[in-house]
Design a protein around this motif. Structure first.
Motif, PDB file in Angstrom:
ATOM      1  N   GLU A 115     -28.308 -57.235 -22.168  1.00  0.00           N
ATOM      2  CA  GLU A 115     -29.673 -57.330 -22.510  1.00  0.00           C
ATOM      3  C   GLU A 115     -30.408 -56.104 -22.031  1.00  0.00           C
ATOM      4  O   GLU A 115     -31.518 -55.785 -22.169  1.00  0.00           O
ATOM      5  CB  GLU A 115     -30.371 -58.643 -22.092  1.00  0.00           C
ATOM      6  CG  GLU A 115     -29.776 -59.790 -22.737  1.00  0.00           C
ATOM      7  CD  GLU A 115     -30.228 -61.234 -21.916  1.00  0.00           C
ATOM      8  OE1 GLU A 115     -30.471 -62.204 -22.584  1.00  0.00           O
ATOM      9  OE2 GLU A 115     -30.333 -61.065 -20.489  1.00  0.00           O
TER      10      GLU A 115
ATOM     11  N   VAL B  19     -32.468 -53.133 -24.733  1.00  0.00           N
ATOM     12  CA  VAL B  19     -32.123 -53.921 -25.534  1.00  0.00           C
ATOM     13  C   VAL B  19     -32.750 -55.444 -25.764  1.00  0.00           C
ATOM     14  O   VAL B  19     -33.726 -55.340 -26.865  1.00  0.00           O
ATOM     15  CB  VAL B  19     -30.392 -54.432 -25.452  1.00  0.00           C
ATOM     16  CG1 VAL B  19     -30.141 -55.298 -26.558  1.00  0.00           C
ATOM     17  CG2 VAL B  19     -29.554 -53.222 -25.518  1.00  0.00           C
TER      18      VAL B  19
ATOM     19  N   GLN C 252     -35.582 -56.020 -28.864  1.00  0.00           N
ATOM     20  CA  GLN C 252     -35.291 -57.167 -29.807  1.00  0.00           C
ATOM     21  C   GLN C 252     -36.248 -58.512 -29.705  1.00  0.00           C
ATOM     22  O   GLN C 252     -36.778 -59.031 -30.567  1.00  0.00           O
ATOM     23  CB  GLN C 252     -34.001 -57.970 -29.563  1.00  0.00           C
ATOM     24  CG  GLN C 252     -32.796 -57.019 -29.650  1.00  0.00           C
ATOM     25  CD  GLN C 252     -31.431 -57.663 -29.710  1.00  0.00           C
ATOM     26  OE1 GLN C 252     -31.437 -58.593 -28.751  1.00  0.00           O
ATOM     27  NE2 GLN C 252     -30.385 -57.212 -29.835  1.00  0.00           N
TER      28      GLN C 252
END
Length: 207
Positions: free
Chosen positions: A129, A133, A137
């Motif tokens: 994560e 990232v 997202q």
């Protein structure tokens, strides 16, 4: 002698009555002067609340969505919000806001009436994560979503007579969603709404 005592008693009684009347009149004036600013203050608060409600996205609470975001960003500048949740308990109402930067997740819980911080926490993101990232997202683009007011209106139209018990805004499977929890005569209902299109995605009833 008896007449003198009666006369003296009457004079004392009359004096006491005059003192009591004077005191009551004075107290009444004090109460009036004290209540005037209070009324003025209440009117100002009412006007301010009315103006705030008309210009901000609320569900009957004191804090608008913009205010919630502002409180979070003041503490965690440079982050992106990934979820906001509003909940009511028997003793309190609060918002829980979660956001991230490239490598850390931050959670802030604030009183829904006052905006006072109840708790705050941060933790390092997992390796899958990190490095932006999770931010890419899960970050919510508030410019592309329908208002909280519209989301609640759509949810209430789906259920009829109801009251808001809570709500949340987050991303699920790449779709930004409002989830509105309502209390109806038939039980508690949870309605998920596409935050971009306003389409009702799902409705669940808990009898």
């Amino acid at each position: 002698m008896l007449k003198k005592w009666i006369t003296a008693a009457l004079l004392i009684t009359i004096s006491l009555l005059l003192i009591i009347i004077a005191y009551l009149l004075y107290s009444g004036q004090q109460n009036d002067s004290n209540s005037a600013p209070s009324s003025s203050s209440s009117l100002a608060q009412s006007t301010s609340s009315s103006n705030s409600s008309s210009s901000s996205e609320t569900d009957g609470n004191l804090l608008s969505l913009d205010k919630i975001k502002s409180i979070f960003y003041q503490r965690y500048n440079g982050t992106s919000i990934t979820s906001i949740e509003y909940e009511k308990t028997l003793f309190s109402k609060y918002y829980e806001i979660t956001g991230v930067d490239d490598d850390t997740e931050y959670t802030l819980k604030i009183n829904a009436d006052t905006g006072k911080v109840i708790s705050h926490n941060k933790e390092t993101l997992d390796a899958d994560e990190a490095n932006g990232v999770e931010k890419q997202q899960k970050a919510i683009n508030f410019d592309e979503i329908i208002s909280l007011k519209d989301a609640i209106s759509k949810a209430e139209n789906s259920t009829g007579d109801s009251s808001v018990e809570g709500w949340s805004l987050d991303k699920e499977d790449g779709t930004t969603q409002w989830e509105i929890a309502l209390k109806t005569s038939n039980g508690n209902v949870s309605i998920k709404i596409d935050a971009k299109s306003g389409q009702v995605l799902d409705q669940e009833t808990d009898d």
